[in-house]
Design a protein around this motif. Structure first.
Motif, short mmCIF file in Angstrom:
data_model
loop_
_atom_site.label_atom_id
_atom_site.label_comp_id
_atom_site.label_asym_id
_atom_site.label_seq_id
_atom_site.Cartn_x
_atom_site.Cartn_y
_atom_site.Cartn_z
N CYS A 52 0.81 -1.42 -0.01
CA CYS A 52 0.06 0.02 -0.07
C CYS A 52 1.01 1.20 0.08
O CYS A 52 2.13 1.10 0.27
N SER A 67 -3.12 11.53 4.55
CA SER A 67 -1.94 10.48 4.30
C SER A 67 -0.58 11.47 3.89
O SER A 67 -0.67 12.27 3.05
N ARG A 87 1.20 9.55 2.35
CA ARG A 87 1.39 8.77 0.83
C ARG A 87 0.38 9.05 0.02
O ARG A 87 0.00 8.18 -0.78
N GLN A 102 -10.93 0.36 -0.69
CA GLN A 102 -10.68 0.14 0.84
C GLN A 102 -11.08 1.30 1.38
O GLN A 102 -10.81 2.61 1.36
N HIS A 109 -11.83 3.23 5.23
CA HIS A 109 -11.14 3.26 6.67
C HIS A 109 -12.43 4.01 7.34
O HIS A 109 -13.30 4.98 6.75
N ASP A 135 -7.26 -3.77 10.94
CA ASP A 135 -5.97 -2.62 11.01
C ASP A 135 -6.15 -2.10 12.44
O ASP A 135 -6.92 -2.20 13.33
N GLY A 169 -1.61 3.44 8.96
CA GLY A 169 -0.35 3.80 8.38
C GLY A 169 0.29 4.19 9.51
O GLY A 169 1.43 4.66 9.28
N GLY A 217 2.23 1.73 11.56
CA GLY A 217 3.30 0.77 11.52
C GLY A 217 3.27 0.09 13.11
O GLY A 217 4.25 -0.13 13.30
N GLY A 245 1.49 -2.48 11.09
CA GLY A 245 2.78 -2.85 11.41
C GLY A 245 3.58 -4.20 10.88
O GLY A 245 4.28 -4.58 11.45
N ASP A 287 -1.22 -6.74 4.19
CA ASP A 287 -1.17 -5.52 3.63
C ASP A 287 -0.26 -4.69 4.51
O ASP A 287 -0.32 -4.56 5.78
N VAL A 329 2.38 -0.89 4.60
CA VAL A 329 3.30 0.52 4.05
C VAL A 329 4.23 0.92 4.90
O VAL A 329 5.55 1.03 4.40
N SER A 330 4.17 1.00 6.14
CA SER A 330 5.18 1.92 6.85
C SER A 330 6.44 1.15 6.83
O SER A 330 7.91 1.86 6.72
O1 LIG Z 1 -0.78 4.84 5.31
C1 LIG Z 1 -1.34 5.77 5.17
O2 LIG Z 1 -1.06 7.01 5.39
C2 LIG Z 1 -2.82 5.65 5.50
C3 LIG Z 1 -3.84 6.88 5.70
C4 LIG Z 1 -5.00 6.70 5.56
C5 LIG Z 1 -5.84 5.47 5.53
C6 LIG Z 1 -5.10 4.38 5.35
C7 LIG Z 1 -3.59 4.62 5.34
N1 LIG Z 1 -2.70 3.37 5.22
C8 LIG Z 1 -3.41 2.03 5.52
O3 LIG Z 1 -2.72 1.61 6.85
C9 LIG Z 1 -2.53 0.19 6.99
C10 LIG Z 1 -1.37 -0.29 7.17
O4 LIG Z 1 -0.19 0.63 7.51
P1 LIG Z 1 1.00 0.19 8.28
O5 LIG Z 1 1.80 -1.00 7.59
O6 LIG Z 1 0.61 -0.23 9.63
O7 LIG Z 1 1.77 1.55 8.16
C11 LIG Z 1 -2.74 -0.34 5.43
O8 LIG Z 1 -4.12 -0.99 5.00
C12 LIG Z 1 -2.71 1.02 4.47
O9 LIG Z 1 -3.68 0.79 3.43
#
Ligand SMILES: O=C(O)c1ccccc1N[C@@H]1O[C@H](COP(=O)(O)O)[C@@H](O)[C@H]1O
Length: 203
Positions: free
Chosen positions: A7, A34, A36, A81, A83, A127, A132, A134, A155, A174, A176-177
């Protein structure tokens, strides 16, 4: 073996790298808060760069239905997706256009989780409360209540994803961080290591 979503993709380069590493899905984050955040045009170009086999997931938080549908169409996503707190009607409205990954916090499972368990077109993803961020969830505490077919985020990285899969057997993972060189820019070696670690798990 779970699907693997990378992501926070913000460039064609990172999209191609993730696809070449074997990712099943790319996430494009349209939530203004975000780090990102990506434009629909860049997401469309990045999505088209990886070919038909990779899913392109538009990620939204605290955005209205019109904005979700408009950006999803402009970006040519293949799934959405969602949230944050949303009405049942909002989620159902999106499923009329796209398959939905409905993201819940663990505390939401007892209420909203049951609502979506057998609804075609809606897949749950658990989640952390701060997406996001981590921060991993307490996987052991979720073992008894983690619904079949649910995805897992929060995370995850190359060093812990295999354990998360062993404990919860998610349908998808899934992250990202922990895959970034800096916010919004992937570290391709971390991405490749994450995909390898997720794929190495025995069924
Ligand atoms: O990552 C972001 O900035 C973010 C902002 C708003 C909604 C979702 C976002 N990210 C989502 O967060 C999870 C996991 O993040 P991490 O691996 O814990 O950093 C993932 O589903 C992203 O799609």
């Amino acid at each position: 073996m779970p699907r693997v979503k990378i992501c926070g993709t913000t460039s064609v380069h990172d999209a191609v790298q993730a696809a070449q590493a074997g990712a099943d899905a790319l996430g494009f984050i349209f939530a203004p808060v975000s780090k990102r955040l990506v434009s629909a045009s860049v997401a469309r170009e990045a999505g088209l760069s990886v070919g038909p086999a990779v899913a392109r997931v538009g990620v939204f938080l605290d955005q209205g239905l019109d904005e979700v549908l408009r950006l999803s169409e402009a970006a040519r996503v293949s799934a959405v997706q969602l949230h944050g707190p949303l009405s049942e009607g909002f989620v159902r409205a999106v499923t009329a256009f796209y398959p939905v990954l409905r993201v819940l916090r663990p505390a939401d499972l007892v209420t909203e989780g049951k609502l979506w368990q057998d609804v075609p077109g809606v897949t749950l993803m658990l989640d952390a409360p701060q997406p996001g961020g981590g921060v991993p969830l307490d996987w052991e505490s979720l073992r008894a209540t983690f619904p079949p077919g649910t995805w897992l985020a929060g995370g995850l990285g190359p060093w812990n994803v295999a354990e998360a899969i062993r404990v919860l057997r998610p349908a998808g993972v899934d992250a990202v961080s922990h895959l970034e060189a800096r916010p919004g820019v992937k570290d391709s070696s971390k991405v490749a290591a994450f995909v390898r670690a997720a794929r190495a798990t025995t069924p």
